[in-house]
Design a protein around this motif. Structure first.
Motif, mmCIF file in Angstrom:
data_model
loop_
_atom_site.group_PDB
_atom_site.id
_atom_site.type_symbol
_atom_site.label_atom_id
_atom_site.label_comp_id
_atom_site.label_asym_id
_atom_site.label_seq_id
_atom_site.Cartn_x
_atom_site.Cartn_y
_atom_site.Cartn_z
ATOM 1 N N LYS A 117 47.066 35.084 37.521
ATOM 2 C CA LYS A 117 48.085 35.833 38.244
ATOM 3 C C LYS A 117 47.568 37.221 38.618
ATOM 4 C CE LYS A 117 52.373 34.706 37.038
ATOM 5 N NZ LYS A 117 53.651 34.793 36.294
ATOM 6 N N ARG A 118 46.776 37.792 37.712
ATOM 7 C CA ARG A 118 46.170 39.084 38.023
ATOM 8 C C ARG A 118 45.211 38.965 39.201
ATOM 9 N NH1 ARG A 118 46.032 43.273 34.110
ATOM 10 N NH2 ARG A 118 47.528 42.891 32.445
ATOM 11 N N LEU A 119 44.464 37.869 39.206
ATOM 12 C CA LEU A 119 43.531 37.637 40.308
ATOM 13 C C LEU A 119 44.291 37.543 41.624
ATOM 14 C CD1 LEU A 119 40.782 36.820 41.535
ATOM 15 C CD2 LEU A 119 41.284 34.459 40.860
ATOM 16 N N LEU A 120 45.381 36.792 41.595
ATOM 17 C CA LEU A 120 46.211 36.639 42.790
ATOM 18 C C LEU A 120 46.717 37.999 43.258
ATOM 19 C CD1 LEU A 120 47.901 34.825 44.781
ATOM 20 C CD2 LEU A 120 49.710 34.904 43.061
ATOM 21 N N ALA A 121 47.255 38.749 42.312
ATOM 22 C CA ALA A 121 47.841 40.040 42.661
ATOM 23 C C ALA A 121 46.781 40.991 43.218
ATOM 24 C CB ALA A 121 48.527 40.643 41.436
ATOM 25 N N ARG A 122 45.615 41.014 42.588
ATOM 26 C CA ARG A 122 44.536 41.871 43.096
ATOM 27 C C ARG A 122 44.133 41.474 44.505
ATOM 28 N NH1 ARG A 122 42.023 41.213 38.030
ATOM 29 N NH2 ARG A 122 40.619 39.673 38.940
ATOM 30 N N THR A 123 44.036 40.159 44.704
ATOM 31 C CA THR A 123 43.596 39.662 46.001
ATOM 32 C C THR A 123 44.552 40.086 47.110
ATOM 33 O OG1 THR A 123 42.686 37.726 44.881
ATOM 34 C CG2 THR A 123 42.963 37.580 47.272
ATOM 35 N N ILE A 124 45.835 39.925 46.851
ATOM 36 C CA ILE A 124 46.823 40.265 47.873
ATOM 37 C C ILE A 124 46.834 41.769 48.145
ATOM 38 C CG2 ILE A 124 49.279 40.220 48.470
ATOM 39 C CD1 ILE A 124 48.021 37.472 48.447
ATOM 40 N N VAL A 125 46.784 42.552 47.085
ATOM 41 C CA VAL A 125 46.802 44.003 47.278
ATOM 42 C C VAL A 125 45.561 44.450 48.058
ATOM 43 C CG1 VAL A 125 46.797 46.250 46.134
ATOM 44 C CG2 VAL A 125 48.232 44.415 45.249
ATOM 45 N N ASP A 126 44.412 43.876 47.724
ATOM 46 C CA ASP A 126 43.193 44.183 48.478
ATOM 47 C C ASP A 126 43.359 43.877 49.958
ATOM 48 O OD1 ASP A 126 41.648 45.198 46.490
ATOM 49 O OD2 ASP A 126 40.478 43.376 46.120
ATOM 50 N N LEU A 127 44.017 42.746 50.206
ATOM 51 C CA LEU A 127 44.185 42.255 51.571
ATOM 52 C C LEU A 127 44.920 43.270 52.443
ATOM 53 C CD1 LEU A 127 43.193 39.564 52.587
ATOM 54 C CD2 LEU A 127 45.356 38.546 51.915
ATOM 55 N N TYR A 128 45.915 43.900 51.871
ATOM 56 C CA TYR A 128 46.754 44.775 52.696
ATOM 57 C C TYR A 128 46.527 46.261 52.460
ATOM 58 C CZ TYR A 128 48.887 40.385 53.830
ATOM 59 O OH TYR A 128 49.059 39.105 54.268
ATOM 60 N N HIS A 129 45.747 46.580 51.425
ATOM 61 C CA HIS A 129 45.513 48.002 51.177
ATOM 62 C C HIS A 129 44.037 48.334 51.072
ATOM 63 C CE1 HIS A 129 49.768 48.933 50.629
ATOM 64 N NE2 HIS A 129 49.864 47.787 49.988
ATOM 65 N N GLY A 130 43.211 47.355 51.355
ATOM 66 C CA GLY A 130 41.786 47.626 51.344
ATOM 67 C C GLY A 130 41.122 47.246 50.029
ATOM 68 N N GLU A 131 39.849 46.926 50.134
ATOM 69 C CA GLU A 131 39.055 46.523 48.975
ATOM 70 C C GLU A 131 39.161 47.570 47.868
ATOM 71 O OE1 GLU A 131 36.877 43.313 47.656
ATOM 72 O OE2 GLU A 131 37.592 43.607 49.714
ATOM 73 N N GLY A 132 39.421 47.115 46.646
ATOM 74 C CA GLY A 132 39.484 48.057 45.533
ATOM 75 C C GLY A 132 40.899 48.483 45.192
ATOM 76 N N ALA A 133 41.801 48.361 46.150
ATOM 77 C CA ALA A 133 43.190 48.776 45.911
ATOM 78 C C ALA A 133 43.832 47.896 44.851
ATOM 79 C CB ALA A 133 43.995 48.713 47.207
#
Length: 404
Positions: A291-307
Motif C-alpha cells: 500500500k505504501r508502494l501504491l501511495a508513493r507511486t501515485i504521489v510521484d505521478l502527480y507531484h513529481g519524482e520523490g514527492a
RNA sequence: GGGUCCGUACCCGAGUGGACAAAGGGGGCUGGCUGUAAACCAGCUGCGUAAGCUACGGAGGUUCGAAUCCUCCCGGGCCCA
C-alpha cells in the motif's frame, strides 16, 4: 505508425466494452487520425483518480497519433447527468461552470498531451444553446420513452416516486448530439456512460455519419471500497490534492482494493501490475508495504519524482511517531481576544466550529497544547502563555497560535 | 383542473397536543486498538460557561402548552380528467 493490430491490442486493453471491435478495426485501418471524444461535466472542480482511468485511455489514443476531443459539458451541466443519480442535480451558475472548466483543463494537462493538433477542447454550449425546438424534437423522435426508462437509475427513481425532470430524460440525447457535432470516431467513458454513448452512435447514424465506436473503462471504487469514486460521494482522491492528503487517503483504502488501484491508476504496464499483485498474494510483499508502494507511486505521478517518499516520511512522522507535521499552519489571533478559554481558543483557531464543539473535544481528551493533553475547557489562557504554541486536535489537525 | 398523501437536524427516517433539542440508521468527529486515515469497540454529534435561545417546508392562527390541530402559501408523489 503503429500497425492496426498493435493499436487494437493497446487500445482495447483494460477496457470493459468495445462497441464494436470490428468498427474500431475498420476505422483504424483507414490510416487517418481518429477523433476521440471524451465529455467532462464541470459539476465539481477537481479531477479525481477514478477519472484518470479514462483519461489514460485517451492519452493512449493520442500517443498513437489520434486526436483527443475534450468536450466541456458547460451546457449539459445545467441539466445534470441523471446517470446513477437518485435525485435531480441542482443547476449550476455560469460562474461555477466557468471556474470548474478552467480547473479541469489545467488538471487534465498532467495526463493528456497538449501539443497543438493533438487535442481540441470545445464547450457544448456552442451548439446546444443554439438548437431550436424543431431540432430538439427531431432528436427526441430518435428514441422512445421505453428505451429511456429501461435505465436502472430512472426505473428506481420512478418506482420510489422521486421527481424526474423531463430535461433529464433528454440528457442522453444532448450528449449524443455532441458526438454528431464533433464528428466523433470514438467516444470514451466509464461503464456508467454506456447508455449515453450508445445514443451518440444512433444519432450519428440518423445524421448520415459513421457511428462512433464506444469504448468504456472500468469504474474505480472510492475510499469506502464499495461505491464508485465520485466527487459527490466524497470518497475520492483528487489528482491536485496535496501529497500528504493523497498518501493518507491511499493508505486508508481497503486492502482488497489494492490490485485494482495498481491496475487502473498507476499507468503501469499490465505485466508490472501482475508481478506486484502476485507478490502480494504470495505473501512476499506485505500488505502495508504494497500500500505504501501504491501511495508513493501515485504521489510521484502527480507531484513529481520523490514527492511520494517525502509524503511517506511525513505520514510516518504524524501517524507512526505521533508528532506534528513539519509545516503547521499558523493562526493569528489579535491580543484583544485574550484572555480566552481553551474551548473558545479552539473555535477561534478554526479547529472547532463552535465553542460548544471545542468544549466537547477537550472533554473527550482530543486536544493538546505542545503535546500536553488539556482537560479543562473553561481554563483561561493569556496571550503570553499561548503565543507561538502548537495547538493540536486529534491526530490530524494542528494550528500554531500567533498573537498579534 | 379535481381528489388524495407527503415535506422532520448533514442524509435517510420515527414521532401525530405536554415527559422532544426530537427514536433508529448512515455519515462525521474524538478516544481505544492496529501495518494503515482500514476493520473492530466505546463515546460525542444545534447554539450558549450558564439561565436560556433557536429549530421539524414558509407565513399566520387555536391552546396554559404545537413537529403534532386549523387557514393560506411554496415544493413533491400518486390517482382521476
Amino acid at each position: 505508425m503503429t500497425s492496426v493490430e498493435d493499436q487494437l491490442k493497446i487500445l482495447t486493453a483494460g477496457t470493459v466494452d468495445v462497441i464494436s471491435e470490428v468498427d474500431l478495426k475498420k476505422k483504424l485501418s483507414a490510416g487517418k487520425p481518429l477523433r476521440v471524444k471524451l465529455g467532462i461535466d464541470p459539476t465539481a472542480s477537481d479531477i479525481h483518480l477514478g477519472f484518470t482511468v479514462v483519461l489514460r485511455k485517451l492519452r493512449q489514443f493520442q500517443d498513437l497519433g489520434h486526436t483527443a476531443v475534450l468536450i466541456i459539458g458547460d451546457f449539459t451541466a445545467q441539466v445534470g447527468d441523471p446517470t446513477g443519480r437518485s435525485v435531480t442535480r441542482p443547476p449550476l451558475t455560469q460562474e461555477q461552470v466557468d471556474a470548474h472548466a478552467a480547473t479541469y483543463v489545467e488538471q487534465v494537462q498532467s495526463i493528456l498531451d497538449f501539443t497543438p493538433g493533438r487535442i481540441e477542447i470545445v464547450r457544448n454550449s456552442e451548439w446546444l444553446s443554439k438548437i431550436d425546438m424543431g431540432g430538439v424534437l427531431r432528436l427526441m423522435s430518435q428514441t422512445t420513452l421505453a428505451r429511456i426508462l429501461e435505465r436502472d437509475d430512472f426505473t428506481k427513481r420512478y418506482q420510489e416516486g422521486s421527481p424526474i425532470s423531463l430535461s433529464e430524460l433528454v440528457y442522453p440525447l444532448m450528449q449524443g448530439w455532441d458526438s454528431v457535432q464533433v464528428r466523433a470516431d470514438v467516444e470514451l467513458g466509464g461503464t456508467d456512460q454506456l447508455f449515453n454513448n450508445l445514443m451518440g452512435r444512433q444519432l450519428q447514424g440518423a445524421e448520415g455519419q459513421a457511428p462512433q465506436v464506444v469504448i468504456t473503462t472500468p469504474l474505480l471504487e472510492g475510499l469506502d471500497g464499495v461505491k464508485k469514486m465520485s466527487k459527490s460521494l466524497g470518497n475520492y482522491i483528487g489528482i491536485a490534492e496535496a501529497p500528504g492528503e493523497q498518501f493518507g487517503k491511499l493508505m486508508s483504502i481497503p486492502d482488497a482494493l489494492m490490485p485494482r488501484y495498481f491496475a487502473l491508476t498507476t499507468g503501469w504496464l499490465p505485466e508490472r501490475v501482475a508481478a506486484v499483485v502476485a507478490s502480494i498474494e504470495s505473501g512476499e510483499l506485505a500488505p502495508v508495504a504494497a500500500k505504501r508502494l501504491l501511495a508513493r507511486t501515485i504521489v510521484d505521478l502527480y507531484h513529481g519524482e520523490g514527492a511520494g517518499k517525502s509524503a511517506e516520511d511525513e505520514f510516518d512522522r504524524i501517524f507512526k511517531d505521533g508528532s506534528a507535521p513539519t509545516d503547521v499552519e499558523e493562526f493569528v489571533i489579535t491580543s484583544g481576544e485574550f484572555p480566552i478559554t481553551l474551548a473558545r481558543l479552539l473555535a477561534t483557531a478554526g479547529l472547532a466550529t463552535s465553542n460548544k464543539e471545542g468544549r466537547r473535544k477537550i472533554e473527550q481528551g482530543g486536544v493538546r497544547i505542545e503535546g500536553e493533553k488539556v482537560t479543562d475547557p473553561d481554563v483561561e489562557v493569556t496571550a503570553e502563555e499561548i503565543n507561538g504554541k502548537l495547538l493540536q486536535l486529534g491526530k490530524r489537525a494542528w494550528a500554531r497560535i500567533i498573537v498579534s
